[in-house]
Design a protein around this motif. Structure first.
Motif, PDB file in Angstrom:
ATOM      1  N   UNK A   1       0.736  -1.137  -0.114  1.00  0.00           N
ATOM      2  CA  UNK A   1       0.047   0.091  -0.208  1.00  0.00           C
ATOM      3  C   UNK A   1       0.646   1.372  -0.042  1.00  0.00           C
ATOM      4  N   UNK A   2       2.219   1.127   0.243  1.00  0.00           N
ATOM      5  CA  UNK A   2       2.976   2.350   0.528  1.00  0.00           C
ATOM      6  C   UNK A   2       4.445   2.280   0.026  1.00  0.00           C
ATOM      7  N   UNK A   3       4.683   2.494  -1.291  1.00  0.00           N
ATOM      8  CA  UNK A   3       5.947   2.065  -1.867  1.00  0.00           C
ATOM      9  C   UNK A   3       6.986   2.744  -0.932  1.00  0.00           C
ATOM     10  N   UNK A   4       6.826   4.008  -0.221  1.00  0.00           N
ATOM     11  CA  UNK A   4       7.871   4.612   0.175  1.00  0.00           C
ATOM     12  C   UNK A   4       8.588   3.636   1.269  1.00  0.00           C
ATOM     13  N   UNK A   5       7.687   2.682   1.934  1.00  0.00           N
ATOM     14  CA  UNK A   5       8.044   1.812   2.826  1.00  0.00           C
ATOM     15  C   UNK A   5       9.394   0.861   2.644  1.00  0.00           C
ATOM     16  N   UNK A   6       9.264   0.712   1.219  1.00  0.00           N
ATOM     17  CA  UNK A   6      10.572  -0.162   0.672  1.00  0.00           C
ATOM     18  C   UNK A   6      11.804   0.330   0.981  1.00  0.00           C
ATOM     19  N   UNK A   7      12.013   1.921   1.117  1.00  0.00           N
ATOM     20  CA  UNK A   7      13.293   2.178   1.426  1.00  0.00           C
ATOM     21  C   UNK A   7      13.924   1.658   2.808  1.00  0.00           C
ATOM     22  N   UNK A   8      12.859   1.333   3.715  1.00  0.00           N
ATOM     23  CA  UNK A   8      13.060   0.751   5.137  1.00  0.00           C
ATOM     24  C   UNK A   8      13.777  -0.659   5.312  1.00  0.00           C
ATOM     25  N   UNK A   9      13.511  -1.238   3.936  1.00  0.00           N
ATOM     26  CA  UNK A   9      14.068  -2.679   4.138  1.00  0.00           C
ATOM     27  C   UNK A   9      15.741  -2.808   3.997  1.00  0.00           C
ATOM     28  N   UNK A  10      16.187  -3.930   4.631  1.00  0.00           N
ATOM     29  CA  UNK A  10      17.478  -3.979   4.466  1.00  0.00           C
ATOM     30  C   UNK A  10      17.942  -4.688   3.330  1.00  0.00           C
ATOM     31  N   UNK A  11      19.205  -4.296   2.713  1.00  0.00           N
ATOM     32  CA  UNK A  11      19.825  -5.063   1.716  1.00  0.00           C
ATOM     33  C   UNK A  11      20.339  -6.538   2.010  1.00  0.00           C
ATOM     34  N   UNK A  12      20.697  -7.356   1.255  1.00  0.00           N
ATOM     35  CA  UNK A  12      21.482  -8.238   1.811  1.00  0.00           C
ATOM     36  C   UNK A  12      22.828  -8.412   2.668  1.00  0.00           C
ATOM     37  N   UNK A  13      23.301  -7.324   2.205  1.00  0.00           N
ATOM     38  CA  UNK A  13      24.627  -7.063   2.832  1.00  0.00           C
ATOM     39  C   UNK A  13      24.373  -6.383   4.282  1.00  0.00           C
ATOM     40  N   UNK A  14      23.238  -5.678   4.464  1.00  0.00           N
ATOM     41  CA  UNK A  14      22.885  -5.259   5.561  1.00  0.00           C
ATOM     42  C   UNK A  14      22.562  -6.170   6.497  1.00  0.00           C
ATOM     43  N   UNK A  15      21.787  -7.312   6.091  1.00  0.00           N
ATOM     44  CA  UNK A  15      21.159  -8.085   6.800  1.00  0.00           C
ATOM     45  C   UNK A  15      22.212  -9.245   7.436  1.00  0.00           C
ATOM     46  N   UNK A  16      23.213  -9.596   6.276  1.00  0.00           N
ATOM     47  CA  UNK A  16      24.217 -10.384   6.327  1.00  0.00           C
ATOM     48  C   UNK A  16      25.158  -9.842   7.807  1.00  0.00           C
ATOM     49  N   UNK A  17      25.173  -8.503   7.741  1.00  0.00           N
ATOM     50  CA  UNK A  17      25.928  -7.737   8.768  1.00  0.00           C
ATOM     51  C   UNK A  17      25.152  -8.114  10.137  1.00  0.00           C
ATOM     52  N   UNK A  18      23.961  -7.933   9.958  1.00  0.00           N
ATOM     53  CA  UNK A  18      22.787  -8.041  11.217  1.00  0.00           C
ATOM     54  C   UNK A  18      23.177  -9.441  11.744  1.00  0.00           C
ATOM     55  N   UNK A  19      23.013 -10.685  11.139  1.00  0.00           N
ATOM     56  CA  UNK A  19      23.084 -11.744  11.630  1.00  0.00           C
ATOM     57  C   UNK A  19      24.554 -12.140  12.277  1.00  0.00           C
TER      58      UNK A  19
END
Lengths: 360, 126
Positions: free
Chosen positions: B106-124
């Protein structure tokens, strides 16, 4: 955090380790379902060295044990084991335990890891007759070798005839090249097998030989997660979940280990409770629709009124359905009674069943 | 641990595949491995509009249950029926047959808040 003498082996095997009762313990190796299935149909090994062991000795040993436990330990011959509990003075249970009669005047009490200190103080406080007490928990290891193939797989490791050791009896003999090992036909899985008590310095050799001997039987190490699903399929109580300081042994369905043939802690009040009847009972139930009960979920009746609480629940790996134990008002405790388990927003229908869930 | 580069991720260990206005959602390989054998995926929000970070269902392993959170606001338009009989697909193929829901974003602007694969890798790996 304490380690068992085998922690380094669990880590090498890639086990997922979790803190449990102050110990760093393997909760899972390969996967809970495969581990559960291995014990049901083959043979698996648990390191349960976190369990506590007390020796009670001397001519006053039996007198002390009779005072603090609910079952009748005078029935034990040398080589017998007995499931029992330690009632408190306020109607609840300090712990559940196994009592082994090792010699004429020597008994071994095996207690839950989380309760070692509490049990020790409780028994010591009741030791007005001055029986000799030794807490040997730190020096002893315990392996549970469980499953229908345990007898055949382990026979080459001992000169004792394993098939002759009856359920809830034990031998003190040679095992895996070690002398004076307790080989006990007990366990917490309902699939048969043994529990092996030996010294910490001996357990690595025992573990290695057990795996060598079991190799052709597909033996696997089993974690605490599968231990819980296995015991729950049998309806065995877990202290802290299904029984605690406030639940009475009679409410918990432990009347069979509560013997009024002798006096023990709080026996008068429990006898009274037996005569007047309990207001809530621990029951076994299975969900009749899809869903999984969990500890602390509310149990409701058809109108949505609260009638109890789930104390243990899981998806049964053997039966592939949601099963659980919980306390309900006595009026709802009869077999086949329909109850509902509040799973998030939905009340899932369930029915009271007879134990064990898993009938082998 | 597999973290496909073409997907987006959340800190709740979900992955999101965006195709036009539709997002497909599942849990990551890391999440399924932490949960262990998955035995039930319960989604009762199909046809409902659910806000970002609210619960759309739950995933049950033998020993634990975890809530599933909306990575983006939108209408839940489909649940992966294949998981009804074979929830273990979440373990065996978390980014493929183990997908859980599709959302009409419903709101494409929210897509910017998702993590990239690299960000997620760093997180875990943190």
């Amino acid at each position: 955090m304490k380690n068992t003498a085998l922690t380094h082996i669990h880590e090498q095997l890639g086990a997922k380790m979790v803190p449990f009762a102050g110990y760093n313990m393997p909760v899972q190796y390969e996967g809970i379902n495969i581990e559960h299935e291995t014990v049901r149909n083959g043979v698996g090994v648990f390191d349960v060295s976190h369990m506590g062991e007390f020796l009670i000795e001397g001519e006053k040993a039996l007198e002390l044990i009779q005072k603090v436990t609910s079952n009748d330990a005078s029935k034990l011959a040398i080589g017998d084991a007995q499931y029992s509990c330690l009632p408190n003075k306020t109607g609840g249970i300090v712990d559940d335990l196994i009592v082994y009669r090792v010699k004429e005047f020597t008994y071994l009490l095996v207690v839950n890891a989380s309760n070692i200190e509490k049990d020790w103080s409780w028994i010591a406080e009741n030791n007005t007759m001055n029986a000799e007490m030794k807490n040997i928990s730190e020096g002893y290891s315990l392996l549970a070798i469980q499953g229908p193939k345990a007898v055949e797989a382990m026979q080459t490791l001992t000169s004792e005839d394993l098939s002759a050791i009856k359920f809830y009896t034990f031998k003190v003999g040679d095992f895996a090249g070690i002398e004076n090992v307790i080989i006990s036909a007990t366990g917490y899985t309902g699939s048969g097998g043994f529990e092996i008590y030996c010294k910490n310095s001996e357990v690595e050799q025992v573990w290695n030989k057990v795996f060598e001997a079991g190799k052709s039987f597909g033996i696997k190490p089993i974690g605490l997660a599968a231990r819980d699903t296995l015991r729950l399929e049998m309806g065995y109580c877990l202290y802290g979940n299904d029984i605690n300081d406030t639940t009475s042994p009679l409410e918990a369905g432990l009347g069979w280990i509560t013997k009024f043939t002798k006096d023990f802690t709080n026996s008068e009040a429990l006898k009274q409770q037996k005569e007047t009847g309990v207001t809530k009972k621990l029951v076994a139930f299975e969900l009749t629709e899809k869903g999984i009960p969990r500890q602390h979920y509310t149990i409701v009746d058809a109108e949505g009124a609260t009638i109890g609480e789930v104390t243990s629940g899981t998806m049964s790996p053997s039966l592939k359905k949601g099963i659980g134990l919980g306390y309900v008002k006595t009026a709802f405790s009869k077999r086949d009674t329909e109850i509902f388990i509040q799973v998030r927003k939905k009340a899932i229908p369930a029915k009271i069943v007879r134990l064990p869930f898993y009938k082998g | 641990m597999s973290i496909p580069a073409e997907l987006k991720y959340t800190k709740d260990h979900e992955w999101v595949r965006v195709e036009g206005d539709i997002a497909t959602v599942g849990i990551t390989s890391f999440a399924q491995s932490e949960l262990g054998d998955i035995v039930y995926v319960d989604v009762d929000t199909v046809d409902e509009t659910v806000n970002k970070d609210e619960v759309f269902g739950s995933v049950e392993a033998v020993k634990t249950v975890s809530d599933l959170f909306m990575p983006l606001s939108g209408e839940v338009i489909e649940f992966n029926d294949g998981l009804e009989d074979e929830p273990e697909k979440v373990n065996s193929d978390p980014y493929g047959e183990g997908w859980m829901i599709k959302i009409a974003i419903s709101d494409n602007a929210e897509l910017d808040g998702l993590l990239s694969a690299d960000d997620y890798k760093a997180l875990i790996e943190a």
